[in-house]
Structures are given as C-alpha cells and as structure tokens.
Design a protein around this motif. Structure first.
Motif, mmCIF file in Angstrom:
data_model
loop_
_atom_site.group_PDB
_atom_site.id
_atom_site.type_symbol
_atom_site.label_atom_id
_atom_site.label_comp_id
_atom_site.label_asym_id
_atom_site.label_seq_id
_atom_site.Cartn_x
_atom_site.Cartn_y
_atom_site.Cartn_z
ATOM 1 N N ARG A 167 29.236 44.419 49.489
ATOM 2 C CA ARG A 167 30.442 44.637 50.288
ATOM 3 C C ARG A 167 31.092 43.307 50.643
ATOM 4 N NH1 ARG A 167 26.726 48.200 53.052
ATOM 5 N NH2 ARG A 167 27.044 50.367 52.408
ATOM 6 N N GLU A 168 30.276 42.298 50.943
ATOM 7 C CA GLU A 168 30.839 40.986 51.247
ATOM 8 C C GLU A 168 31.512 40.382 50.027
ATOM 9 O OE1 GLU A 168 29.454 36.626 53.050
ATOM 10 O OE2 GLU A 168 28.062 38.326 53.052
ATOM 11 N N LEU A 169 30.915 40.588 48.854
ATOM 12 C CA LEU A 169 31.541 40.106 47.618
ATOM 13 C C LEU A 169 32.919 40.722 47.425
ATOM 14 C CD1 LEU A 169 28.669 40.110 44.962
ATOM 15 C CD2 LEU A 169 29.860 38.123 45.865
ATOM 16 N N ALA A 170 33.038 41.999 47.749
ATOM 17 C CA ALA A 170 34.311 42.691 47.557
ATOM 18 C C ALA A 170 35.427 42.070 48.387
ATOM 19 C CB ALA A 170 34.155 44.173 47.914
ATOM 20 N N GLY A 171 35.077 41.429 49.497
ATOM 21 C CA GLY A 171 36.081 40.796 50.339
ATOM 22 C C GLY A 171 36.130 39.292 50.224
ATOM 23 N N ASP A 172 35.391 38.717 49.280
ATOM 24 C CA ASP A 172 35.318 37.266 49.121
ATOM 25 C C ASP A 172 36.370 36.813 48.112
ATOM 26 O OD1 ASP A 172 34.667 34.616 48.673
ATOM 27 O OD2 ASP A 172 32.503 34.954 48.759
ATOM 28 N N ALA A 173 37.378 36.111 48.591
ATOM 29 C CA ALA A 173 38.466 35.661 47.713
ATOM 30 C C ALA A 173 37.963 34.679 46.656
ATOM 31 C CB ALA A 173 39.576 35.028 48.547
ATOM 32 N N ILE A 174 36.993 33.843 47.011
ATOM 33 C CA ILE A 174 36.469 32.864 46.056
ATOM 34 C C ILE A 174 35.730 33.580 44.920
ATOM 35 C CG2 ILE A 174 34.953 30.870 45.764
ATOM 36 C CD1 ILE A 174 35.469 30.152 48.659
ATOM 37 N N PHE A 175 35.003 34.648 45.261
ATOM 38 C CA PHE A 175 34.317 35.408 44.223
ATOM 39 C C PHE A 175 35.320 36.006 43.242
ATOM 40 C CE2 PHE A 175 33.172 39.736 42.848
ATOM 41 C CZ PHE A 175 32.126 39.420 41.991
ATOM 42 N N TRP A 176 36.390 36.594 43.732
ATOM 43 C CA TRP A 176 37.390 37.188 42.851
ATOM 44 C C TRP A 176 38.079 36.130 42.003
ATOM 45 C CZ3 TRP A 176 37.110 42.013 41.712
ATOM 46 C CH2 TRP A 176 36.608 42.930 42.666
ATOM 47 N N THR A 177 38.273 34.936 42.579
ATOM 48 C CA THR A 177 38.843 33.839 41.798
ATOM 49 C C THR A 177 37.901 33.420 40.678
ATOM 50 O OG1 THR A 177 40.095 33.012 43.707
ATOM 51 C CG2 THR A 177 39.682 31.467 41.910
ATOM 52 N N SER A 178 36.618 33.305 40.989
ATOM 53 C CA SER A 178 35.641 32.927 39.969
ATOM 54 C C SER A 178 35.522 33.998 38.890
ATOM 55 C CB SER A 178 34.276 32.676 40.619
ATOM 56 O OG SER A 178 33.739 33.865 41.163
ATOM 57 N N LEU A 179 35.593 35.273 39.281
ATOM 58 C CA LEU A 179 35.553 36.348 38.293
ATOM 59 C C LEU A 179 36.773 36.288 37.391
ATOM 60 C CD1 LEU A 179 34.363 38.934 37.110
ATOM 61 C CD2 LEU A 179 35.501 40.210 38.942
ATOM 62 N N ARG A 180 37.944 36.091 37.978
ATOM 63 C CA ARG A 180 39.164 35.980 37.173
ATOM 64 C C ARG A 180 39.096 34.775 36.239
ATOM 65 N NH1 ARG A 180 42.308 35.980 41.038
ATOM 66 N NH2 ARG A 180 42.676 33.735 41.267
ATOM 67 N N ASN A 181 38.588 33.650 36.719
ATOM 68 C CA ASN A 181 38.445 32.471 35.867
ATOM 69 C C ASN A 181 37.494 32.732 34.698
ATOM 70 O OD1 ASN A 181 40.162 31.020 37.533
ATOM 71 N ND2 ASN A 181 38.516 30.052 38.677
ATOM 72 N N SER A 182 36.383 33.414 34.967
ATOM 73 C CA SER A 182 35.416 33.699 33.915
ATOM 74 C C SER A 182 36.009 34.634 32.864
ATOM 75 C CB SER A 182 34.143 34.308 34.506
ATOM 76 O OG SER A 182 33.420 33.349 35.245
ATOM 77 N N LEU A 183 36.721 35.662 33.306
ATOM 78 C CA LEU A 183 37.343 36.586 32.362
ATOM 79 C C LEU A 183 38.411 35.876 31.532
ATOM 80 C CD1 LEU A 183 37.714 39.775 34.593
ATOM 81 C CD2 LEU A 183 36.025 39.354 32.794
ATOM 82 N N HIS A 184 39.163 34.999 32.162
ATOM 83 C CA HIS A 184 40.170 34.212 31.442
ATOM 84 C C HIS A 184 39.502 33.324 30.401
ATOM 85 C CE1 HIS A 184 42.772 30.617 30.918
ATOM 86 N NE2 HIS A 184 43.756 31.489 30.964
ATOM 87 N N TYR A 185 38.407 32.693 30.781
ATOM 88 C CA TYR A 185 37.683 31.823 29.853
ATOM 89 C C TYR A 185 37.160 32.610 28.655
ATOM 90 C CZ TYR A 185 33.984 28.778 28.089
ATOM 91 O OH TYR A 185 33.166 28.031 27.281
ATOM 92 N N VAL A 186 36.525 33.744 28.925
ATOM 93 C CA VAL A 186 35.963 34.554 27.848
ATOM 94 C C VAL A 186 37.068 35.096 26.940
ATOM 95 C CG1 VAL A 186 34.732 36.708 27.350
ATOM 96 C CG2 VAL A 186 33.873 35.162 29.110
ATOM 97 N N ALA A 187 38.177 35.514 27.524
ATOM 98 C CA ALA A 187 39.261 36.110 26.748
ATOM 99 C C ALA A 187 39.840 35.130 25.734
ATOM 100 C CB ALA A 187 40.367 36.605 27.676
ATOM 101 N N PHE A 188 39.834 33.837 26.055
ATOM 102 C CA PHE A 188 40.386 32.849 25.135
ATOM 103 C C PHE A 188 39.304 32.167 24.302
ATOM 104 C CE2 PHE A 188 43.925 33.275 28.047
ATOM 105 C CZ PHE A 188 45.023 33.132 27.227
#
Length: 293
Positions: A55-76
């Motif tokens: 639940r804390e992860l769901a509200g952690d902006a840094i976690f969502w940023t890191s997830l978005r960065n990882s998905l961006h990295y993998v996608a390219f």
C-alpha cells in the motif's frame, strides 16, 4: 531395468542444477515474498505488517518514477539489443578471412566487468571532455548534456547497454548456422530475392531463438540498469531521472535499511517482468504463425 537405470542417471546429472535452482532462486524468492509482509531493519525484530508495504508503494511517487524509468529502459534497450545481436549474427555467420577476429570483437564488451564498463562510459559521455561531445563539437553538431540532462542521461544509459550483446549474438549466430543451406538454394531457384528468403526462411526458423533472447533480455535488463545508474548518474540527475527499480530496491534496503519495503518493490518488479515476458511470448508466437502462413 535399463529404463530405470537411465532415469536414475538422468536424475543424478540433474540434481546439481535442481539444488542450485532451489538454493539460489526458489528459496530466496520465497524468502523475499515473505519478507515483503514484514517491517524489518536489522535492528528491531521483524514485525508483521501484511500488505502495508505494498500500500505504501502505491502512494510512493519515487517508486512510480523508478517503475516508469525501468519500463522506458526496457522498451528501448531490449528491442535494440535484439536487433543488434540478430544483425551481427547475419553478418558474421559465414566463414571468411577475419571472421574469428570480428566475432571476438563483437563478444568482447560482454566480458568487461560491469563497474569497469560503467566507468569507461562515464568518461566517454563526459559533457566537457568526453570523446563523444568533442567529436560532435568538432563537426559543428549540438553537444547534448550527457549525464546532466534528464533525457540525455536516459539515452546515454540505453546507448551503453547496446554493446554487451555477445551472448545473444553467439546464440543467434549458432541458430543461423543451423539452418540448412538447401532451403536457400530452393527458394533462390524459385526466383526469390534475398529479402524474401530472409522473411520466409530466416525469420521463421530463428523465431523460437529470438523469442528466447527477447524474454531473457527483458529479465536481465531490469538488473542491467543498476550499475550504470549507481556509478554513472547516482540515480539522477534530479529528480530521479535514472532511478530504476533495482536502484530503488538497493537504496531502500542498504541505505534506508527498509528490507521489507525493498522486498515488496522486488516482488512488484518480478510480477511486472513476468507480465512483460508473457505478453512478448504471445505476440511473438502470433507473429511467427503469421510468417509461416
């Protein structure tokens, strides 16, 4: 009697792998999942918190940023690495003068230690005296703010990931060499062009291997972003432009001593990876079926 002896022999040969799989993958994975349900900092006794870490992860902006960065990295990075391995395999699968040297050169970046490799690219992409910007400035081209601008830093991490593709290159080259030459002779007799033979023979025959490499590289890429993010950028430039999921897990576990919270992030990373591999498997399977038809 003979069949039982053969099965026992196979079981003996398989036992070291199963023991290693259990000790290095299965058991640590189960421990990680269990730890995600606790609050633990190595100082106080572990306290069961249930799904609070998630639940804390769901509200952690840094976690969502890191997830978005990882998905961006993998996608390219993953498609580019796969295309690079396939391209090298198609260029170097034949025997010619200097083939051994060329194949060794293609594989060499893979054996360079990650830390040394990251330090090398830290110098290459230095925005002031790095060779990339010196070359761009010499021809009058713009000099991107490598390692200081958010977008340029993400691009730098992706570029440096495109060279250690030796393992994928060797597997793809071996697969290409295993395709019977008679198939190409037959299709050439029918008047097919090289592009037709590539589309009708090479790609369908190599599709299972390419799928394996695609899935493997997706799994590995989540971890491969850790060293460059830690050494080259420190997770920045702010705000968290190159904070990928592995670095997020590392920071929360070894800097903040929040092992339960870091374990929860690792579980999410595993779930995302599994989902991406499943999607890739279905897409490539349909693509191969369309090629065969």
């Amino acid at each position: 009697m003979t069949g039982g002896r053969e099965r026992r022999g196979l079981a003996v040969m398989l036992a070291p792998y199963l023991v290693g799989l259990a000790g290095l993958v299965v058991i640590p994975g189960l421990v990680t999942v269990a730890l995600a349900l606790f609050e633990y900092d190595l100082v106080r006794p572990a306290a069961f918190v249930g799904l609070d870490n998630f639940r804390e992860l769901a509200g952690d902006a840094i976690f969502w940023t890191s997830l978005r960065n990882s998905l961006h990295y993998v996608a390219f990075a993953v498609p580019l690495r796969l295309l690079g391995a396939l391209g090298l395999a198609l260029l170097l699968h034949r025997r010619f003068r200097g083939a051994g040297v060329s194949r060794t050169a293609a594989y060499l970046p893979t054996v360079v230690p990650d830390v040394a490799y990251a330090l090398l690219w830290l110098w290459i992409f230095n925005p002031l005296y790095g060779p990339v910007n010196l070359l761009l400035a010499g021809v009058g081209a713009p000099t991107p703010p490598w390692l200081t601008g958010a977008g340029a830093t993400q691009a730098a991490v992706i570029v440096m990931s495109l060279f250690p593709i030796g393992e994928g290159f060797l597997v793809a080259m071996a697969t290409r060499q295993s395709i019977p030459g008679e198939l190409y002779e037959l299709i050439a007799i029918e008047g097919a062009r090289p592009l037709d033979s590539f589309r009708q023979i090479t790609l369908p025959m190599m599709a299972p291997t390419l799928l394996l490499l695609l899935c493997r590289d997706t799994v590995v890429s989540f971890q491969a972003s850790f060293v460059p993010a830690l050494i080259m950028t420190g997770g920045g430039p702010p705000p968290y432009a190159t904070t990928y999921l592995p670095l997020f897990v590392y920071t929360n576990s070894f800097e903040y001593l929040r092992y339960g919270y870091a374990a929860a992030a690792a579980v999410v990373m595993l779930a995302v990876t599994a989902a991406m591999v499943l999607v890739q498997f279905r897409i490539v399977r349909r693509w191969r079926a369309a090629l065969v038809v």
